[in-house]
Design an enzyme around this catalytic site. Structure first.
Site, mmCIF file in Angstrom:
data_model
loop_
_atom_site.group_PDB
_atom_site.id
_atom_site.type_symbol
_atom_site.label_atom_id
_atom_site.label_comp_id
_atom_site.label_asym_id
_atom_site.label_seq_id
_atom_site.Cartn_x
_atom_site.Cartn_y
_atom_site.Cartn_z
ATOM 1 C CG PHE A 1 -1.726 1.278 1.372
ATOM 2 C CD1 PHE A 1 -3.095 1.194 1.187
ATOM 3 C CD2 PHE A 1 -1.171 2.535 1.643
ATOM 4 C CE1 PHE A 1 -3.899 2.338 1.271
ATOM 5 C CE2 PHE A 1 -1.966 3.675 1.723
ATOM 6 C CZ PHE A 1 -3.332 3.571 1.530
ATOM 7 C CD GLU A 2 4.925 2.462 -2.587
ATOM 8 O OE1 GLU A 2 5.689 2.631 -1.617
ATOM 9 O OE2 GLU A 2 5.349 2.136 -3.704
#
Ligand SMILES: Nc1nc2c(ncn2[C@@H]2O[C@H](COP(=O)(O)OP(=O)(O)OP(=O)(O)O)[C@@H](O)[C@H]2O)c(=O)[nH]1
Ligand SMILES: *[C@@H]1O[C@H](CO)[C@@H](O)[C@H](O)[C@H]1NC(C)=O
Ligand SMILES: [Mg+2]
Length: 390
Positions: A289-290
């Site tokens: 997740f980024e």
């Protein structure tokens, strides 16, 4: 005694008046010329329970429309960021990937309508394109990754790389045997943002197969990034396996000794090290997740940093992951206020999850168990992040 109907209308009018009063004195609201009504900003802090004091986490001027504002609202002229979802995937990732995309559409993108860019070192199949595009009304673009930025470079000593892989197999290091995994980590570290399909965008959100998004998102996290000049947003953080990065920190120290000018004045070294940078505590943001600023990666600091690390060969002689590579750069080359913990985005990538707590859980209609939350488990590094602001 009022009739129930009138009582409801009375309550409704009362609410509207008090919300209006609240909003009219709120600077964030007054400054906003948006097609829908925004609620006042929420301190990131009040949405978590059992956390350090009020000031621990930086306040963010998130502009929060309600779910009702979004339903049927005309969002065509809403403020938008120049942003895109980025998905690196193989054709064989299709079905698990559709789970992730379907959730992203349901939770956020059905109203936000950001594009998708899919990248692969092989041509995407017609089936892959058809099914991914069928889940969204947004534009989907499918790109081929050039062989010279994907595969192990010629100047890597394959004998040495092979010996390292065999040693990792012996030590049972996850993906220690795998060359494709190393290609992937190197690409995510230093090359995804150079792909021509991403050239026109400023912000990206990475999506992986088989992840879960637990909560409705009634605001646009890309606008938080843009308005607050954030460079890196995360939900989960943890310790890296030291076997995969034994010499990474020495290389980083060498680089910053060569280029002290790249290190931001108000950096987040405290997230990476408890002795002022002498040793690495192995903390990193979990990069599956980024949400990030592509221009941060395009900066001279990042390009030089990646190039320096790449020449060390650690992507192949060890098994450097893109998570520590991104995290170290974000923590050192940006000011700590430019990192953002998206506490209200419920997210799971096996085997860990971040589940929003308290009011955020209600607001997002989250379906995760609040007790099942990695944030302050012993193997999480998020306390090192919150400590930066204490
Ligand atoms: N095109 C392509 N994509 C890949 C390859 N290997 C991994 N990916 C993608 O790169 C991302 C990371 O790979 P994952 O296999 O999820 O790695 P991980 O998250 O460390 O490990 P998991 O626990 O297996 O999820 C995912 O989006 C994958 O779809 C590859 O060889 N080619
Ligand atoms: C970090 O903040 C300082 C002021 O504290 C500022 O001068 C500098 O430009 C900022 N650095 C970055 C990378 O934004
Ligand atoms: Mg994964």
């Amino acid at each position: 005694m009022l009739m129930p109907k009138w009582r409801y209308i009375g309550i409704a009018i009362g609410c509207i008046v008090s919300i209006h009063l609240l909003l009219s004195i709120h600077p964030t609201y007054r400054a906003t010329t948006s097609p829908y009504r925004f609620l006042p900003q929420t301190s990131s802090n009040e949405i978590i329970s059992g956390l350090p004091p009020e000031s621990a986490v930086p306040d963010v001027s998130i502009q929060l429309p309600t779910a009702d504002d979004l339903r049927g609202a005309d969002l065509s002229s809403r403020p938008r960021a120049n942003a895109v979802f980025v998905v690196l995937a193989r054709n064989s990732d299709l079905w698990p990937l559709l789970e992730s995309i379907r959730q992203m559409e349901d939770r956020f993108n059905h109203w936000a309508k950001y594009d998708y860019v899919f990248l692969n070192e092989e041509e995407f199949s017609e089936e892959f394109k058809r099914y991914t595009q069928s889940l969204t009304s947004s534009n989907c673009y499918y790109g081929l990754i050039p062989a010279d930025v994907w595969f192990q470079p010629d100047w890597i000593d394959e004998e040495k790389a092979k010996a390292a892989r065999e040693e990792m197999i012996r030590k049972k290091v996850i993906y220690g045997h795998s060359v494709p995994y190393r290609n992937m980590c190197r690409f995510q570290s230093g090359n995804f943002f150079r792909h021509e399909l991403l050239a026109k965008y400023d912000y990206y959100w990475r999506i992986e197969p088989s992840v879960k998004y637990f909560c409705d998102l009634n605001y646009d996290p890309f606008l938080v990034m843009q308005n607050e000049k954030k460079v890196y947003g995360f939900t989960l953080s943890l310790y890296e396996y030291i076997e995969t990065i034994p010499t990474l920190w020495d290389s980083v120290k060498e680089f910053i000794a060569l280029h002290p000018e790249y290190v931001a004045a108000d950096n987040a070294m405290g997230f990476l090290s408890q002795d002022g940078g002498e040793t690495y505590n192995k903390c990193h943001f979990w990069s599956n997740f980024e949400i990030g600023d592509l221009n941060f990666y395009r900066s001279q600091a990042y390009l030089d940093y990646f190039d320096f690390l790449d020449k060390k060969g650690g992507f192949y002689y060890e098994r450097w992951g893109d998570a520590p590579i991104h995290s170290i750069a974000a923590a050192l080359f940006a000011n700590k206020s430019q990192l953002h913990w998206f506490q209200d985005i419920g997210y799971r990538h096996e085997p860990f999850q971040h589940c929003p707590q308290g009011e955020a859980h209600t607001r997002g209609k989250c379906w995760c168990d609040q007790q099942n939350n990695f944030d302050f488990e012993w193997y999480s590094c998020t306390n090192k992040y919150t400590a930066l602001f204490q």
